[in-house]
Design a protein around this motif. Sequence first.
Motif, PDB file in Angstrom:
ATOM      1  N   ALA A   1     -47.021 -83.215 -35.798  1.00 28.67           N
ATOM      2  CA  ALA A   1     -46.106 -83.594 -34.304  1.00 28.67           C
ATOM      3  C   ALA A   1     -44.902 -84.478 -35.384  1.00 28.67           C
TER       4      ALA A   1
ATOM      5  N   ASP B   1     -38.840 -75.627 -36.979  1.00 26.27           N
ATOM      6  CA  ASP B   1     -38.867 -76.949 -37.609  1.00 26.27           C
ATOM      7  C   ASP B   1     -37.098 -76.821 -37.981  1.00 26.27           C
TER       8      ASP B   1
ATOM      9  N   GLU C   1     -49.911 -78.396 -43.999  1.00 22.92           N
ATOM     10  CA  GLU C   1     -48.864 -78.243 -44.081  1.00 22.92           C
ATOM     11  C   GLU C   1     -48.452 -78.578 -45.232  1.00 22.92           C
TER      12      GLU C   1
ATOM     13  N   HIS D   1     -36.705 -80.789 -34.493  1.00 27.08           N
ATOM     14  CA  HIS D   1     -36.840 -79.498 -34.410  1.00 27.08           C
ATOM     15  C   HIS D   1     -36.239 -79.624 -33.395  1.00 27.08           C
TER      16      HIS D   1
ATOM     17  N   LYS E   1     -47.131 -71.468 -44.510  1.00 23.60           N
ATOM     18  CA  LYS E   1     -47.694 -72.277 -43.300  1.00 23.60           C
ATOM     19  C   LYS E   1     -47.856 -70.916 -41.719  1.00 23.60           C
TER      20      LYS E   1
ATOM     21  N   HIS F   1     -43.056 -80.489 -29.626  1.00 24.83           N
ATOM     22  CA  HIS F   1     -42.395 -80.893 -30.273  1.00 24.83           C
ATOM     23  C   HIS F   1     -41.015 -80.024 -30.325  1.00 24.83           C
TER      24      HIS F   1
HETATM   25  C1  GAL Z   1     -44.911 -79.534 -35.657  1.00 26.68           C
HETATM   26  C2  GAL Z   1     -44.347 -78.622 -36.496  1.00 26.68           C
HETATM   27  C3  GAL Z   1     -44.773 -78.116 -37.791  1.00 26.68           C
HETATM   28  C4  GAL Z   1     -45.976 -78.729 -37.554  1.00 26.68           C
HETATM   29  C5  GAL Z   1     -46.997 -79.769 -36.708  1.00 26.68           C
HETATM   30  C6  GAL Z   1     -48.074 -80.244 -36.776  1.00 26.68           C
HETATM   31  O1  GAL Z   1     -44.246 -79.945 -34.513  1.00 26.68           O
HETATM   32  O2  GAL Z   1     -42.522 -78.016 -36.264  1.00 26.68           O
HETATM   33  O3  GAL Z   1     -44.227 -77.735 -38.593  1.00 26.68           O
HETATM   34  O4  GAL Z   1     -45.897 -78.997 -38.462  1.00 26.68           O
HETATM   35  O5  GAL Z   1     -45.879 -79.939 -36.181  1.00 26.68           O
HETATM   36  O6  GAL Z   1     -48.214 -81.738 -37.336  1.00 26.68           O
END
Ligand code: GAL
Length: 425
Positions: free
Chosen positions: A77, A313, A48, A101, A347, A383
């Motif tokens: 998350a 995101d 990330e 989000h 990513k 998310h």
């Molecule tokens: C989500 C986010 C992703 C990724 C994931 C894990 O909420 O949208 O981009 O970072 O968490 O941390």
Amino acid sequence: MIQRRHLLALPALISVGTMAACGEDSTGSGTAAQTSVEVFTWWAQGSEKAGLDALVEVFATQHPDVEFVNGAVAGGAGSAAKDLLQSRLRAGDPPETFQAHAGAELNDYIEAGQIQDVSALLDEFGLRDAIPERLLARLSVDQAIYSIPSNIHRSNMVWGSAAVLNDAGIDTSSPPASLDEFLEQLQRLQGAGVTPLSVGTTWTQVHLLEAVLMAQLGADAYNGLFDGATAWDGAEVTAALERFEAMIGHTNADRDDLDWPGATQQVIDGAAGYNVMGDWAIAAFEQGQLALGEDFVAFELPGREKVFGFLADSFTLPEGASHPDGARAWLETVSSVDGQLALSLAKGSIPARTDVDTAEFSEYMQSALTSFAQDAICSSIAHGAATSVAWLTAISEATSQFTTGASDLAGYPRALADAAGSGRG
Ligand code: GAL
């Protein structure tokens, strides 16, 4: 000002290094020579962070006059970031921009008057035609648009170790055809003496739960959970919860100590058969030099129909931030073709814009593009796409009670139904 922010954020703040440090106003005069932007995310580690670094590189090219200050807070998350963010927003100390989000999660910030309408920026950056309608709808409330999307992830993915599966006699040439066939494979892995399914702390358990709900219910009934059309304590949800319970029974004992990277790593290391995680996981497999189809397999958790577990995101423009010009510059990069390409390539996501050249996308990313264009969309709970922060918190508490044995198949659906009541209310 910047110094005070850093103090507040200190316990969990990960600094990106030179780019983050050079804009400190050490005189305390509050007049730093250049504009800066503190970007608050939870992209703090591993793949990330690699994604954020790729975006920052594009930012440095597009806006060399704006200093990037990394406000990343570790915890998948946003599990730790969101609480810290809330205290900063309440204290009137917002970062210039923060990750959020697309979807219901934005309502919390909108209702509290903490973020601004960015419709004018959308026009200025020429995004109206570039962002698909199904995404724009999730960023909008009453004609206003409250964040700029950077990328789209698919949540309902299963990742498997080819070696572990083959050793247990599981055919990896095609994925299991149903949820029950997947469960049979978990039993088989259990018999072979390996961890069948790795999972981590509470938010990853909620992530697994939502994937099981999508698979068992299918898109219409799943989406009905969020507008009251489907009962949380009805027969279909209970059937899903039974399967979820069976899956949790096949997971690693150290689950509550792990975030997603630790849980996914068990599959990468060949210590577990499967892991259910969003497609940011593919970047971790790639960092480990593993090849899709040879070393690992990836498929949607099978169920009633093929669905795209959706989350996106996006970045906001908080009220009262100190450097709106810095925020504007960041939002421009995030929404640019180059920014979206760099972030997604690093990513494992797909761009939020439809006009990005995807020729160099991997086989996996091509499959995500096709699925997003064709399949029914199910918004993620874990998310923030389907539920507000408060509703997600209630679901998380109910799930943790269930997986730690403090509630059972009678109490869990009731708790989920209560969570829905408070969430919508
Ligand atoms: C989500 C986010 C992703 C990724 C994931 C894990 O909420 O949208 O981009 O970072 O968490 O941390």
